[in-house]
Design a protein around this motif. Sequence first.
Motif, mmCIF file in Angstrom:
data_model
loop_
_atom_site.group_PDB
_atom_site.id
_atom_site.type_symbol
_atom_site.label_atom_id
_atom_site.label_comp_id
_atom_site.label_asym_id
_atom_site.label_seq_id
_atom_site.Cartn_x
_atom_site.Cartn_y
_atom_site.Cartn_z
ATOM 1 N N ALA A 25 15.941 10.178 14.231
ATOM 2 C CA ALA A 25 14.516 9.921 14.010
ATOM 3 C C ALA A 25 14.268 9.021 12.803
ATOM 4 O O ALA A 25 13.187 8.448 12.664
ATOM 5 N N ASN A 26 15.316 8.866 11.947
ATOM 6 C CA ASN A 26 15.136 8.102 10.717
ATOM 7 C C ASN A 26 15.786 6.726 10.757
ATOM 8 O O ASN A 26 15.690 5.981 9.782
ATOM 9 N N ILE A 27 16.456 6.396 11.835
ATOM 10 C CA ILE A 27 17.190 5.128 11.852
ATOM 11 C C ILE A 27 16.585 4.121 12.820
ATOM 12 O O ILE A 27 17.206 3.105 13.148
ATOM 13 N N GLY A 28 15.385 4.385 13.264
ATOM 14 C CA GLY A 28 14.665 3.392 14.050
ATOM 15 C C GLY A 28 15.190 3.177 15.441
ATOM 16 O O GLY A 28 15.171 2.042 15.949
ATOM 17 N N LEU A 29 15.655 4.239 16.096
ATOM 18 C CA LEU A 29 16.146 4.093 17.465
ATOM 19 C C LEU A 29 15.007 3.634 18.370
ATOM 20 O O LEU A 29 13.958 4.272 18.428
ATOM 21 N N PRO A 30 15.193 2.522 19.086
ATOM 22 C CA PRO A 30 14.138 2.066 20.002
ATOM 23 C C PRO A 30 13.823 3.100 21.069
ATOM 24 O O PRO A 30 14.605 4.031 21.307
ATOM 25 N N ASP A 31 12.703 2.940 21.726
ATOM 26 C CA ASP A 31 12.247 3.900 22.739
ATOM 27 C C ASP A 31 12.986 3.658 24.057
ATOM 28 O O ASP A 31 12.404 3.231 25.056
ATOM 29 N N HIS A 32 14.277 3.950 24.035
ATOM 30 C CA HIS A 32 15.105 3.767 25.215
ATOM 31 C C HIS A 32 14.863 4.893 26.221
ATOM 32 O O HIS A 32 14.308 5.940 25.893
ATOM 33 N N SER A 33 15.339 4.671 27.440
ATOM 34 C CA SER A 33 15.438 5.780 28.395
ATOM 35 C C SER A 33 16.407 6.803 27.821
ATOM 36 O O SER A 33 17.209 6.500 26.931
ATOM 37 N N VAL A 34 16.350 8.011 28.350
ATOM 38 C CA VAL A 34 17.255 9.053 27.855
ATOM 39 C C VAL A 34 18.724 8.651 28.043
ATOM 40 O O VAL A 34 19.522 8.766 27.104
ATOM 41 N N PRO A 35 19.138 8.150 29.225
ATOM 42 C CA PRO A 35 20.542 7.745 29.359
ATOM 43 C C PRO A 35 20.945 6.654 28.376
ATOM 44 O O PRO A 35 22.025 6.720 27.768
ATOM 45 N N ASP A 36 20.090 5.639 28.198
ATOM 46 C CA ASP A 36 20.440 4.547 27.282
ATOM 47 C C ASP A 36 20.457 5.021 25.835
ATOM 48 O O ASP A 36 21.309 4.604 25.035
ATOM 49 N N GLY A 37 19.526 5.909 25.474
ATOM 50 C CA GLY A 37 19.528 6.447 24.118
ATOM 51 C C GLY A 37 20.770 7.275 23.846
ATOM 52 O O GLY A 37 21.404 7.151 22.794
ATOM 53 N N ALA A 38 21.146 8.134 24.798
ATOM 54 C CA ALA A 38 22.350 8.956 24.635
ATOM 55 C C ALA A 38 23.599 8.082 24.575
ATOM 56 O O ALA A 38 24.513 8.327 23.773
ATOM 57 N N ALA A 39 23.643 7.049 25.418
ATOM 58 C CA ALA A 39 24.790 6.142 25.410
ATOM 59 C C ALA A 39 24.878 5.385 24.087
ATOM 60 O O ALA A 39 25.969 5.175 23.537
ATOM 61 N N THR A 40 23.732 4.982 23.555
ATOM 62 C CA THR A 40 23.706 4.233 22.305
ATOM 63 C C THR A 40 24.197 5.084 21.141
ATOM 64 O O THR A 40 25.027 4.644 20.330
ATOM 65 N N LEU A 41 23.717 6.320 21.049
ATOM 66 C CA LEU A 41 24.121 7.181 19.943
ATOM 67 C C LEU A 41 25.581 7.608 20.081
ATOM 68 O O LEU A 41 26.286 7.753 19.080
ATOM 69 N N SER A 42 26.040 7.778 21.304
ATOM 70 C CA SER A 42 27.455 8.106 21.521
ATOM 71 C C SER A 42 28.341 6.940 21.095
ATOM 72 O O SER A 42 29.356 7.122 20.411
ATOM 73 N N ALA A 43 27.962 5.735 21.491
ATOM 74 C CA ALA A 43 28.738 4.551 21.113
ATOM 75 C C ALA A 43 28.716 4.333 19.606
ATOM 76 O O ALA A 43 29.716 3.894 19.015
ATOM 77 N N LEU A 44 27.587 4.653 18.965
ATOM 78 C CA LEU A 44 27.509 4.531 17.511
ATOM 79 C C LEU A 44 28.519 5.460 16.839
ATOM 80 O O LEU A 44 29.225 5.065 15.895
ATOM 81 N N THR A 45 28.600 6.695 17.303
ATOM 82 C CA THR A 45 29.575 7.638 16.752
ATOM 83 C C THR A 45 30.989 7.093 16.854
ATOM 84 O O THR A 45 31.762 7.109 15.882
ATOM 85 N N VAL A 46 31.344 6.558 18.026
ATOM 86 C CA VAL A 46 32.706 6.066 18.253
ATOM 87 C C VAL A 46 32.966 4.790 17.463
ATOM 88 O O VAL A 46 34.039 4.615 16.867
ATOM 89 N N GLN A 47 32.016 3.882 17.417
ATOM 90 C CA GLN A 47 32.229 2.644 16.675
ATOM 91 C C GLN A 47 32.307 2.899 15.174
ATOM 92 O O GLN A 47 33.005 2.181 14.447
ATOM 93 N N ALA A 48 31.616 3.927 14.699
ATOM 94 C CA ALA A 48 31.749 4.309 13.291
ATOM 95 C C ALA A 48 33.173 4.797 13.011
ATOM 96 O O ALA A 48 33.749 4.496 11.955
ATOM 97 N N VAL A 49 33.745 5.554 13.962
ATOM 98 C CA VAL A 49 35.144 5.963 13.819
ATOM 99 C C VAL A 49 36.040 4.733 13.770
ATOM 100 O O VAL A 49 36.952 4.629 12.939
ATOM 101 N N GLY A 50 35.766 3.772 14.648
ATOM 102 C CA GLY A 50 36.573 2.556 14.667
ATOM 103 C C GLY A 50 36.550 1.801 13.354
ATOM 104 O O GLY A 50 37.560 1.199 12.951
#
Length: 360
Positions: free
Chosen positions: A246-271
């Motif tokens: 809620a604090n990082i400005g996530l655009p108003d994506h669909s639920v699947p796109d929002g979940a995919a975006t946050l999941s990819a963020l977690t993994v890319q941060a690991v990378g």
Amino acid sequence: MSGTSLDGVDVAFVETDGERIVALGPTGYRPYSDAERDLLRQALAEGAALTDRATRPGCLGEAEALVTRAHAEAVEAFMTTEEIGHDLVDIVGFHGQTVIHKPAEKLTVQIGDAVALAKRLTLPVACDFRAADVVAGGQGAPLVPVFHQAMANDLAREHPIAVLNIGGVANVTFVDGGDPVACDTGPGNAMIDDFMRARTGAPYDNHGDVAATGTPDQAFIDRVLTDTFFGLKPPKSLDRNAFAFANIGLPDHSVPDGAATLSALTVQAVGRIIAHLPEPPKAWIVAGGGARNATLVSMLRQRVAPASVETADEVGWSADALEAQAFAFLAVRTLKGLPITFPKTTGTPAPMRGGIIVRP
């Protein structure tokens, strides 16, 4: 152990001398009810304003009583079910529930009344594992690397090994024979869980099934990854809410796109952390709630290839109980006066003892 995902209390029985894992015994679980999770979320929100680690204003006193009671019930039920007598237990490790973690301000607070727990269980309790490290100028997190090292040293996988724990926050331990190197990598499940709850009412994205049908917003991910945290070398740590969706400005994506975006963020941060490790790991072991998220694990395999990626369960560990096992191990190290944090895990100037022991 009650983690940042707020799912419940994990219990584990471990035989160890604080250096070597002799045996990993049975494990147990006591889930939080919806009402209990709501109270803990309120405690997290109110805990963000704490400046004194000894005070419990607002709902924090009630939440502390809940955490203490839930852990007592979890241990009592576990010992009864597994027929573990008091004479077999030397010490109970009690992490408590983190409500604020700001090492730069030398402040970390885990609610939970160890005195009350020790009296109820009539057993010694090791607690308050983070405070001494933070006071000495360390990050106070992650605490589990010395346990990860004990588990991974003899694992029949090509070294170096990275043990990646994806809880509310994700952390990694690099194991290659010497003292472990470790840090938080960035957000873990917390953002995804909070997003799913806000948009659908579901507590999490079960197995990552929703994210699997969406498309990540790479431009958004790239923007978040410009935060200075991701460029810092280990050791470094995060508060659970540091990257609240809620604090990082996530655009108003669909639920699947929002979940995919946050999941990819977690993994890319690991990378992003790989460049800061002594060398790229050749094998990754994934633990914590994220190990149950097939989409996260699949994304990680793509990100760290050609290194191998396996879940803790796949290598014969317990993805669910690994942190509870770690705090049993840390409790014994506390009992024996052994260090639990190190310069390359939390940034302390020297290996640090930690934790205090409360007796009934």
